[in-house]
Structures are given as structure tokens and as C-alpha cells.
Design a protein around this motif. Structure first.
Motif, mmCIF file in Angstrom:
data_model
loop_
_atom_site.group_PDB
_atom_site.id
_atom_site.type_symbol
_atom_site.label_atom_id
_atom_site.label_comp_id
_atom_site.label_asym_id
_atom_site.label_seq_id
_atom_site.Cartn_x
_atom_site.Cartn_y
_atom_site.Cartn_z
ATOM 1 N N LYS A 99 -73.294 43.793 -1.443
ATOM 2 C CA LYS A 99 -74.048 43.152 0.210
ATOM 3 C C LYS A 99 -74.513 41.763 -1.141
ATOM 4 N N GLU A 104 -74.071 37.970 5.794
ATOM 5 C CA GLU A 104 -73.701 39.101 6.357
ATOM 6 C C GLU A 104 -71.734 38.582 5.966
ATOM 7 N N PRO A 105 -70.805 39.799 5.691
ATOM 8 C CA PRO A 105 -71.247 41.188 5.431
ATOM 9 C C PRO A 105 -71.273 40.819 3.746
#
Ligand SMILES: O=C(O)c1cc(C(=O)O)c2c(n1)C(=O)C(=O)c1cc(C(=O)O)[nH]c1-2
Ligand SMILES: [Ca+2]
Length: 561
Positions: free
Chosen positions: A162, A421-422
Motif C-alpha cells: 500500500k 490508491e491503490p
């Protein structure tokens, strides 16, 4: 002096007490910085100014898959050398022969690693409690059995899928805690440091370099702390007398800011942005902040304080610590409270501030950029007035041997929004191109200076800045592994070059000295390709245009028989 037998009773027992006694055991090199004092100094003197010309290669080790070169600092305990290469490959080698004792290649998330930019290099391991510790670019801290290389524990600390970032710096062992800091300044994370239980691998604490306290959160307008960057990507050190960990933190994101002089109220991250571009003092047992000094409040130039060097100097009854900032200034602090005692400049070409007050550390005449092309080049360039590798301090000469860089850059500030994101994306906030400085060609220099006052004894110039660490020894020698691939030895008193050897590819990592059997060795990783190295072909042409960025070897020298 050779003292390999001092630890004959329990040869592989490494703990904070043994690290504290590093000076009495010069045959070892037990931490990234050579010991808690961060001297990068070897007390061995078998190799010295009069016989250094007789150095020859004793052995070479090839770790393979040296993507972005070989950037690590080897460690040695009881004649065994431990080091890491790219992709966190770790080796234990016989220090006298190079013969392999064990190797460990961690299984990494290769898909993720391929998407990272500041990757997959590794800058070193830590030793303690019968284990070898290494971080990975996909966010793990791994403990290996020191004798067998088998994994003892493996703790996932950063959600790199992330946050994109992981660990490139070496860990630091303090008593029963392993401390490691994450990358972060160029992305959208909050740059944590972690304290992990040395026996179980369980996370004990986490300190966010971005908004790690309520006080700090208030220094990020518009909730910008959520994507503030920060980072703690190089290892700091430990002061046993006060039980304090000293660590440097990275810049806030985006690196460059369009708000100009109005940065307190507008722009992407209004406020001083604590604790980015700061030195922080933590309790190693709890991770609690004791005190800090923000070297550059609201850093708008990517001049990280993340350089890991904290040189402990005792002088005239004062206990001081010396720390270089990427902007080209050197800060001197009181070890008791982090109060500024002096600030001096090591880079000659600096215009991001007019000066820094040596009494208070306050920035004088800061140059805050606005949207669009800057009217004149910014100095130093993004690559810094000093880079992340370490200098060396010799208690024998009282001099600190430190590399500095002279270059500037054309910069065009752009507006960005953080992308999380992602997966977190780089958040730079400018386009740039490195250019020569106003006073001549882009170059580097090795300075021999008083670390407290900055008084200069001698200086050696380099056509291209060396990007590796420096080593000082009791043999009255200073070693500089240069960017073309030549390892050079200088007289520590005069700066006279005494010996050189071409290792075939540029240096971009550490250098140490140790003993095995009754001999002294010098070990230097050769292997080119760090982030700053990317700028070399455009600035300097050959040999950098054709220099491989996927080759590396550990080269070890000793005296001819
Ligand atoms: O803020 C960060 O997290 C971060 C990470 C790294 C890195 O991991 O190599 C560098 C920097 N910043 C940085 O500012 C910098 O100048 C730098 C130079 C290099 C290199 O490999 O030569 N890495 C990094
Ligand atoms: Ca940075």
C-alpha cells in the motif's frame, strides 16, 4: 594492535555491553557506524602510512544480482564477516579467506519490488543475541541465526503493498530491542521507526516521524500529516550514558512547495511539519520522544536529516554529538538535551538559506520557491551537499574526514496531489536538472576538519563526488572509495595520497577494517547504482555512461606477505 582473543570466552555473544566496548576490541566492526560513537574508525594499525603501498587483494566475494550496486556496510565479529547485498541477500564469510559459512536469500514480493524506485538495495545488517538482523524493501525485518543463517523470526512491519516504501537501511541493536526506520520522504506514508523484541520479533513500539505526537500533528495544516512523508531510512545510533537513541528523519512530502514565503498558511503542507528533517532522541525501551531539534523547519528542498551519522565527541567537559544535514550544514548538539551548540557549513555552494545561526540553529534568509521555474539554480542540488554515506572520525588526529558535494539544479516547481490508491506514488513537486555550481565545475571534496568548530586542516578534491563511506584507522590512514571505482588511501595528518587500487566499478557503499587470525584487513563493497549515481552520466559522461548498475563484489585487502 591486534586483539582477536579478547572475547575468547564467549565468541559469538554480542550485546550492547560488547558494542559499548568496541574501542577495546578493534578487530571487530559490530554496528553500521563501527560502534555506538559512530566513528567509522578502526583502532588497528598493522596496515599503516608506511606500508599501505604493500596492500593487495586477499579475496573477493560476488553476491550476485547486485541491482543498483552494492551499498552495504559489512560487519565483523570474531573473524567472521557478515554483509548484505541487493534484495537483502545476507552472507557470513570467513574473514581470512572469504570462504562461505552460510547464505540467506529471503523470498521477497518480487512484483512489488519491481514497482519500487528506491530499491532493491540494502545498506547493512545488525548483530546481537546470536542473530543477524536485516530489513527488506517489502517491509519485513528478519532475524537469522548467526551460526547457521536459518530464519529465527520474520516480522512484517510496513504495509509496503500500500505504502510502496520498505527498509533499505541497516537496523540498530540496543539492549533487547532491534530498531529500524522505514523510507518515506518521497511518498505518502508517515515514516515510522520500529522497536522490535530481539528474542521474539514482536513489535514493541512504533514512532511516526510525521505527527508522532499531538504537538507535532498541530504543525501540519489541512490534515496534511496523513500523507506527510517523513522517513528514517538510515540507521542512527545510541548513547548508553543517557539511554537515548539518536536518529535522523527524512523530508516531508511533497519535497518542493509552491507556497513561497506563505508556507505557514498555504501550500500542500502548511506549518513546520514535525518531526520531518529533524534529529529525534528516543527512549529505546518505549519509543517515547525525549527531545528533538528540527534542523530545517518546513523543509522545502528535500534536505533530509536522515544522514545516520551521530559522532559522539567529548570536549572540555562537554558531551557533544555532531550530525550532518543533506543541505550541506553540520550541526553540533549537546547530548543531554539536543540544544544546538554550533552549526557550520561543509558545502561551499549553498543558497537555500543565507545562513544558519550557529548559536540557535535558526534559518536566516530562507529561499522559499513558488510555482514555476526558479530564477536561479538552487544549491545544493537534490542530491545534497552531503549524501547518506558516512564520514570517519579519528580520535588519534582529532579530525573528522567528511565528503561534501558541489552542485546545484534548475528547478521547476509544480503542483501535485498525493496519490495513495491503490498504492502510494512518488510525490516530488518539481522537475529538476543538475547543473554546475556558481564557483566552478560540479565536484566533490574530502575535508579533514575539527568536527566541533569546523576548522579545516586539509582538503582533497575529486572531479566527481565520491558516494561511499570513509574509513579512518590508527595506522594514520584515511580510505576513500571513489565513484570511478578507485579505492584511495591518504595520510590522515596531511591528506597526501599514499596508495590506490582500481576495483573495476564505482563504489556506493561502506568500508571497514577488521582482523582475522593475526592479520588486519580492509573490506570494501564495489558496485554502483544508487539514486544519486543516476545523475552522473548527464553531469560527467564516461565512465558513468557505460558503468553497470547491476554488478557488485566485496573486495578485501591485506598486506603482502
Ligand atoms: O526520504 C526518503 O525516504 C529517502 C530514501 C532514500 C533511499 O531509500 O535511498 C533516499 C532519500 N530519501 C534521499 O533524500 C536521498 O537523497 C537519497 C539518495 C539515495 C541514493 O541511493 O543515492 N537514496 C536516497
Ligand atoms: Ca528524501
Amino acid at each position: 594492535m591486534l586483539a582477536p582473543s579478547a572475547w575468547a570466552i564467549a565468541p559469538s555473544e554480542i550485546n550492547s555491553a560488547r558494542i559499548e566496548a568496541a574501542e577495546q576490541n578493534p578487530g571487530d566492526w559490530l554496528t553500521y557506524h563501527g560502534g555506538y560513537k559512530s566513528y567509522h574508525y578502526s583502532g588497528l594499525d598493522q596496515i599503516n602510512a608506511s606500508n599501505v603501498k604493500n596492500l593487495e587483494v586477499a579475496w573477493i566475494h560476488m553476491p550476485g544480482r547486485s541491482t543498483r550496486g552494492l551499498q552495504s556496510m559489512p560487519l565483523v565479529a570474531d573473524g567472521v564477516l557478515y554483509y548484505s547485498g541487493s534484495y537483502s541477500r545476507v552472507y557470513a564469510l570467513d574473514g581470512a579467506t572469504g570462504k562461505m559459512i552460510w547464505s540467506h536469500f529471503p523470498v521477497l514480493d518480487e512484483e512489488l519490488v519491481a514497482m519500487q524506485t528506491h530499491s532493491p538495495y540494502n545498506r547493512g545488517v545488525a548483530l546481537g543475541d546470536g542473530k543477524v538482523f536485516v530489513g527488506t524493501v517489502d517491509g519485513h525485518l528478519i532475524a537469522l541465526d548467526m551460526k547457521t543463517g536459518k530464519e529465527v523470526w520474520n516480522t512484517h512491519l510496513v504495509d509496503s503493498k500500500k505504502l510502496t516504501v520498505g527498509f533499505t537501511g541497516a537496523p540498530l541493536v540496543v539492549k533487547d530491542t532491534v530498531i529500524i526506520g522505514s523510507q518515506g520522504g518521497e511518498w505518502t506514508s508517515r515514516g515510522p521507526l520500529f522497536g522490535v523484541d530481539i528474542k521474539t520479533g514482536k513489535k514493541k513500539w512504533e514512532f511516526f516521524t510525521v505527527a508522532g505526537t499531538e504537538e507535532a500533528k498541530a504543525t501540519w495544516g489541512s490534515d496534511s500529516w496523513r500523507t506527510g512523508g517523513g522517513g528514517a531510512w538510515m540507521p542512527g545510533t545510541y548513547d548508553p550514558e543517557t539511554n537515548t537513541v539518536w536518529w535522523g528523519t527524512a523530508n516531508p512530502a511533497p519535497l518542493y512547495d509552491w507556497s513561497g514565503a506563505d508556507w505557514k498558511n498555504s501550500g500542500p503542507r502548511p506549518g513546520t511539519n514535525l518531526y520531518t528533517t529533524s534529529v529525534i532522541a528516543l527512549d529505546p525501551d518505549t519509543g517515547k520522544l525525549k527531545f528533538y531539534h528540527q534542523e530545517l523547519p518546513h523543509d522545502a528542498w528535500d534536505f533530509d536529516s536522515a544522514v545516520g551519522e551521530f559522532v559522539m565527541i567529548d570536549r572540555d567537559g562537554r558531551k557533544l554529538v555532531v550530525h550532518p544535514n543533506k543541505g550541506g550544514f553540520v550541526f553540533v548538539y549537546d547530548r543531554a538535551d539536543g540544544k544546538v551548540q554550533n552549526v557550520w557549513r561543509i558545502a561551499k555552494n549553498i543558497n537555500f538559506v543565507k545562513d544558519i545561526d550557529p548559536k540557535t540553529g535558526e534559518l536566516i534568509g530562507r529561499r522559499d520557491l513558488t510555482l514555476g521555474k526558479a530564477s536561479e539554480p538552487l544549491c545544493p542540488a537534490i542530491a545534497g551537499g552531503v549524501s547518506w554515506n558516512s564520514g570517519a572520525y579519528s580520535p588519534k588526529t582529532g579530525l573528522w574526514y567528511k565528503l561534501a558535494q558541489e552542485w546545484c539544479m534548475d528547478v521547476d516547481v509544480i503542483k501535485t496531489t498525493p496519490i495513495t490508491e491503490p498504492m502510494a506514488q512518488l510525490n516530488i513537486g518539481a522537475n529538476f536538472k543538475l547543473v554546475p555550481p556558481p564557483d566552478g565545475a560540479a565536484r566533490g571534496h574530502l575535508d579533514a576538519r575539527d568536527p566541533v568548530t569546523g576548522a579545516k586542516k586539509w582538503e582533497v578534491n575529486f572531479d566527481e563526488p565520491p558516494l561511499a563511506s570513509v574509513l579512518a584507522t590508527a595506522g594514520n590512514l584515511v580510505f576513500v572509495p571513489d565513484s570511478r571505482g578507485v579505492l584511495r588511501a591518504y595520510n590522515a595528518e596531511t591528506g597526501q595520497e599514499l596508495w590506490s587500487h582500481f576495483n573495476g566499478v564505482g563504489h556506493n557503499g561502506g568500508i571497514i577494517s577488521y582482523s582475522a587470525g593475526d592479520k588486519q584487513y580492509i573490506a570494501v563493497p564495489a558496485g554502483w547504482g544508487g539514486m544519486v549515481a543516476d545523475e552522473f552520466p548527464a553531469l560527467f559522461g564516461e565512465p558513468f555512461t557505460s558503468m553497470p548498475k547491476d554488478a557488485g563484489a566485496l573486495v578485501v585487502f591485506t598486506l603482502k606477505q
